[in-house]
Write a protein that holds these residues in place. Structure first.
Motif, PDB file in Angstrom:
ATOM      1  N   LEU A   6       3.924 -37.604  21.666  1.00 53.02           N
ATOM      2  CA  LEU A   6       3.913 -37.179  20.269  1.00 53.02           C
ATOM      3  C   LEU A   6       3.096 -35.893  20.112  1.00 53.02           C
ATOM      4  CD1 LEU A   6       4.631 -37.700  17.295  1.00 53.02           C
ATOM      5  CD2 LEU A   6       2.557 -39.087  17.157  1.00 53.02           C
ATOM      6  N   LYS A   7       1.911 -35.863  20.711  1.00 55.03           N
ATOM      7  CA  LYS A   7       1.087 -34.655  20.652  1.00 55.03           C
ATOM      8  C   LYS A   7       1.797 -33.476  21.299  1.00 55.03           C
ATOM      9  CE  LYS A   7      -3.532 -36.738  20.534  1.00 55.03           C
ATOM     10  NZ  LYS A   7      -4.814 -36.831  21.251  1.00 55.03           N
ATOM     11  N   TYR A   8       2.409 -33.733  22.457  1.00 57.10           N
ATOM     12  CA  TYR A   8       3.148 -32.681  23.149  1.00 57.10           C
ATOM     13  C   TYR A   8       4.272 -32.161  22.253  1.00 57.10           C
ATOM     14  CZ  TYR A   8       5.109 -30.208  27.187  1.00 57.10           C
ATOM     15  OH  TYR A   8       5.561 -29.245  28.052  1.00 57.10           O
ATOM     16  N   GLY A   9       4.902 -33.075  21.541  1.00 53.97           N
ATOM     17  CA  GLY A   9       5.958 -32.689  20.608  1.00 53.97           C
ATOM     18  C   GLY A   9       5.447 -31.825  19.467  1.00 53.97           C
ATOM     19  N   VAL A  10       4.266 -32.160  18.946  1.00 52.21           N
ATOM     20  CA  VAL A  10       3.670 -31.355  17.870  1.00 52.21           C
ATOM     21  C   VAL A  10       3.349 -29.955  18.384  1.00 52.21           C
ATOM     22  CG1 VAL A  10       1.637 -31.106  16.389  1.00 52.21           C
ATOM     23  CG2 VAL A  10       2.783 -33.326  16.564  1.00 52.21           C
ATOM     24  N   VAL A  11       2.741 -29.885  19.569  1.00 53.28           N
ATOM     25  CA  VAL A  11       2.440 -28.578  20.160  1.00 53.28           C
ATOM     26  C   VAL A  11       3.738 -27.828  20.418  1.00 53.28           C
ATOM     27  CG1 VAL A  11       1.486 -27.401  22.191  1.00 53.28           C
ATOM     28  CG2 VAL A  11       0.246 -29.315  21.165  1.00 53.28           C
ATOM     29  N   GLY A  12       4.738 -28.546  20.905  1.00 52.64           N
ATOM     30  CA  GLY A  12       6.036 -27.922  21.149  1.00 52.64           C
ATOM     31  C   GLY A  12       6.680 -27.410  19.881  1.00 52.64           C
ATOM     32  N   LEU A  13       6.558 -28.170  18.794  1.00 55.35           N
ATOM     33  CA  LEU A  13       7.105 -27.729  17.511  1.00 55.35           C
ATOM     34  C   LEU A  13       6.404 -26.464  17.033  1.00 55.35           C
ATOM     35  CD1 LEU A  13       8.992 -28.179  15.104  1.00 55.35           C
ATOM     36  CD2 LEU A  13       7.240 -29.662  14.123  1.00 55.35           C
ATOM     37  N   LEU A  14       5.081 -26.452  17.127  1.00 51.95           N
ATOM     38  CA  LEU A  14       4.335 -25.244  16.747  1.00 51.95           C
ATOM     39  C   LEU A  14       4.738 -24.062  17.623  1.00 51.95           C
ATOM     40  CD1 LEU A  14       0.785 -26.771  16.165  1.00 51.95           C
ATOM     41  CD2 LEU A  14       2.384 -25.956  14.422  1.00 51.95           C
ATOM     42  N   GLY A  15       4.850 -24.324  18.926  1.00 52.81           N
ATOM     43  CA  GLY A  15       5.266 -23.266  19.843  1.00 52.81           C
ATOM     44  C   GLY A  15       6.669 -22.774  19.550  1.00 52.81           C
ATOM     45  N   THR A  16       7.552 -23.697  19.218  1.00 50.26           N
ATOM     46  CA  THR A  16       8.936 -23.335  18.896  1.00 50.26           C
ATOM     47  C   THR A  16       8.996 -22.483  17.640  1.00 50.26           C
ATOM     48  OG1 THR A  16       9.789 -25.327  19.968  1.00 50.26           O
ATOM     49  CG2 THR A  16      11.220 -24.264  18.343  1.00 50.26           C
ATOM     50  N   LEU A  17       8.241 -22.876  16.624  1.00 51.03           N
ATOM     51  CA  LEU A  17       8.209 -22.078  15.392  1.00 51.03           C
ATOM     52  C   LEU A  17       7.680 -20.671  15.668  1.00 51.03           C
ATOM     53  CD1 LEU A  17       6.935 -24.775  12.860  1.00 51.03           C
ATOM     54  CD2 LEU A  17       9.264 -23.845  13.062  1.00 51.03           C
ATOM     55  N   LEU A  18       6.612 -20.593  16.465  1.00 46.69           N
ATOM     56  CA  LEU A  18       6.062 -19.288  16.835  1.00 46.69           C
ATOM     57  C   LEU A  18       7.082 -18.492  17.644  1.00 46.69           C
ATOM     58  CD1 LEU A  18       3.751 -17.244  16.989  1.00 46.69           C
ATOM     59  CD2 LEU A  18       2.839 -18.547  18.938  1.00 46.69           C
ATOM     60  N   LEU A  36      15.442 -10.262  25.987  1.00 41.35           N
ATOM     61  CA  LEU A  36      14.092  -9.763  26.256  1.00 41.35           C
ATOM     62  C   LEU A  36      13.116 -10.238  25.181  1.00 41.35           C
ATOM     63  CD1 LEU A  36      12.097  -8.027  27.855  1.00 41.35           C
ATOM     64  CD2 LEU A  36      12.881  -6.050  26.506  1.00 41.35           C
ATOM     65  N   ALA A  37      13.534 -10.197  23.931  1.00 42.11           N
ATOM     66  CA  ALA A  37      12.682 -10.659  22.833  1.00 42.11           C
ATOM     67  C   ALA A  37      12.332 -12.135  23.002  1.00 42.11           C
ATOM     68  CB  ALA A  37      13.377 -10.424  21.493  1.00 42.11           C
ATOM     69  N   SER A  38      13.294 -12.927  23.414  1.00 46.51           N
ATOM     70  CA  SER A  38      13.043 -14.348  23.640  1.00 46.51           C
ATOM     71  C   SER A  38      12.070 -14.555  24.789  1.00 46.51           C
ATOM     72  CB  SER A  38      14.363 -15.068  23.927  1.00 46.51           C
ATOM     73  OG  SER A  38      14.125 -16.433  24.169  1.00 46.51           O
ATOM     74  N   ALA A  39      12.214 -13.778  25.857  1.00 45.04           N
ATOM     75  CA  ALA A  39      11.309 -13.893  27.003  1.00 45.04           C
ATOM     76  C   ALA A  39       9.880 -13.524  26.612  1.00 45.04           C
ATOM     77  CB  ALA A  39      11.799 -13.009  28.143  1.00 45.04           C
ATOM     78  N   ILE A  40       9.719 -12.481  25.822  1.00 47.60           N
ATOM     79  CA  ILE A  40       8.381 -12.070  25.371  1.00 47.60           C
ATOM     80  C   ILE A  40       7.767 -13.164  24.501  1.00 47.60           C
ATOM     81  CG2 ILE A  40       7.143 -10.442  23.873  1.00 47.60           C
ATOM     82  CD1 ILE A  40       9.075  -8.271  24.968  1.00 47.60           C
ATOM     83  N   GLY A  41       8.553 -13.710  23.603  1.00 45.43           N
ATOM     84  CA  GLY A  41       8.061 -14.810  22.775  1.00 45.43           C
ATOM     85  C   GLY A  41       7.639 -16.000  23.608  1.00 45.43           C
ATOM     86  N   PHE A  42       8.400 -16.304  24.631  1.00 45.11           N
ATOM     87  CA  PHE A  42       8.089 -17.419  25.515  1.00 45.11           C
ATOM     88  C   PHE A  42       6.737 -17.220  26.195  1.00 45.11           C
ATOM     89  CE2 PHE A  42       8.314 -20.123  29.212  1.00 45.11           C
ATOM     90  CZ  PHE A  42       9.055 -21.214  28.804  1.00 45.11           C
ATOM     91  N   VAL A  43       6.469 -16.007  26.668  1.00 44.91           N
ATOM     92  CA  VAL A  43       5.205 -15.717  27.353  1.00 44.91           C
ATOM     93  C   VAL A  43       4.028 -15.843  26.388  1.00 44.91           C
ATOM     94  CG1 VAL A  43       3.887 -13.913  28.530  1.00 44.91           C
ATOM     95  CG2 VAL A  43       6.277 -14.318  29.152  1.00 44.91           C
ATOM     96  N   ILE A  44       4.165 -15.352  25.183  1.00 45.85           N
ATOM     97  CA  ILE A  44       3.079 -15.458  24.199  1.00 45.85           C
ATOM     98  C   ILE A  44       2.800 -16.921  23.872  1.00 45.85           C
ATOM     99  CG2 ILE A  44       2.437 -14.967  21.800  1.00 45.85           C
ATOM    100  CD1 ILE A  44       3.940 -12.253  22.185  1.00 45.85           C
ATOM    101  N   VAL A  45       3.850 -17.689  23.704  1.00 48.45           N
ATOM    102  CA  VAL A  45       3.691 -19.113  23.410  1.00 48.45           C
ATOM    103  C   VAL A  45       3.044 -19.847  24.580  1.00 48.45           C
ATOM    104  CG1 VAL A  45       4.987 -21.239  22.937  1.00 48.45           C
ATOM    105  CG2 VAL A  45       5.489 -19.164  21.649  1.00 48.45           C
ATOM    106  N   LEU A  46       3.234 -19.348  25.798  1.00 48.93           N
ATOM    107  CA  LEU A  46       2.603 -19.951  26.979  1.00 48.93           C
ATOM    108  C   LEU A  46       1.092 -20.092  26.791  1.00 48.93           C
ATOM    109  CD1 LEU A  46       2.463 -20.731  30.079  1.00 48.93           C
ATOM    110  CD2 LEU A  46       2.227 -18.276  30.478  1.00 48.93           C
TER     111      LEU A  46
END
Length: 129
Positions: A6-18, A36-46
């Motif tokens: 559940l916690k992982y899901g909440v963090v994932g939801l926040l990360g997904t929104l970001l 490229l934009a998606s890849a950059i977003g993925f790295v920041i969310v990391l």
């Protein structure tokens, strides 16, 4: 384990929104290529999701960079999967990039949780909630 999921899901939801917000801004406002934009977003969310998962989801007290390196390996595998899905959706299937990103959120989080649970933060787990 359910509470951690559940916690992982909440963090994932926040990360997904970001991730979606960054993708939208980079692709629409700055006219960046969507993959490229998606890849950059993925790295920041990391970085954001690592901190939240380490201290809140898995409550790891490990010092050093060991868990970050493992988390990064898992995330890079997720990033490659992200890029593959986005490329297929946008360039092969000719779908809108937001549809492609929606497919990404169905696949990548599940695989990342499994690897992070059983590998990245394995030694730090005491009992499952």
């Amino acid at each position: 384990m359910r509470l951690r999921m559940l916690k992982y899901g909440v963090v994932g939801l926040l990360g997904t929104l970001l991730h979606f917000a960054l993708l939208y801004v980079l692709a629409d406002a700055f006219r960046m290529e969507p993959v490229l934009a998606s890849a950059i977003g993925f790295v920041i969310v990391l970085f954001v999701s690592y901190a939240l998962n380490k201290y809140w989801t898995f409550q790891s007290s490990e010092t050093g960079i060991g868990s970050f390196v493992k988390y990064t390996v898992v995330s890079v595998a997720g990033l490659l999967l992200n890029i593959g899905v986005m490329y297929t959706a946008v360039h092969i299937l000719q779908w809108h990039y937001l549809i492609g990103q929606s497919l990404v959120i169905l696949v990548v989080p599940c695989s990342n949780f499994i690897f992070n649970y059983y590998w990245t933060f394995r030694q730090q787990r005491r009992t499952d909630s």
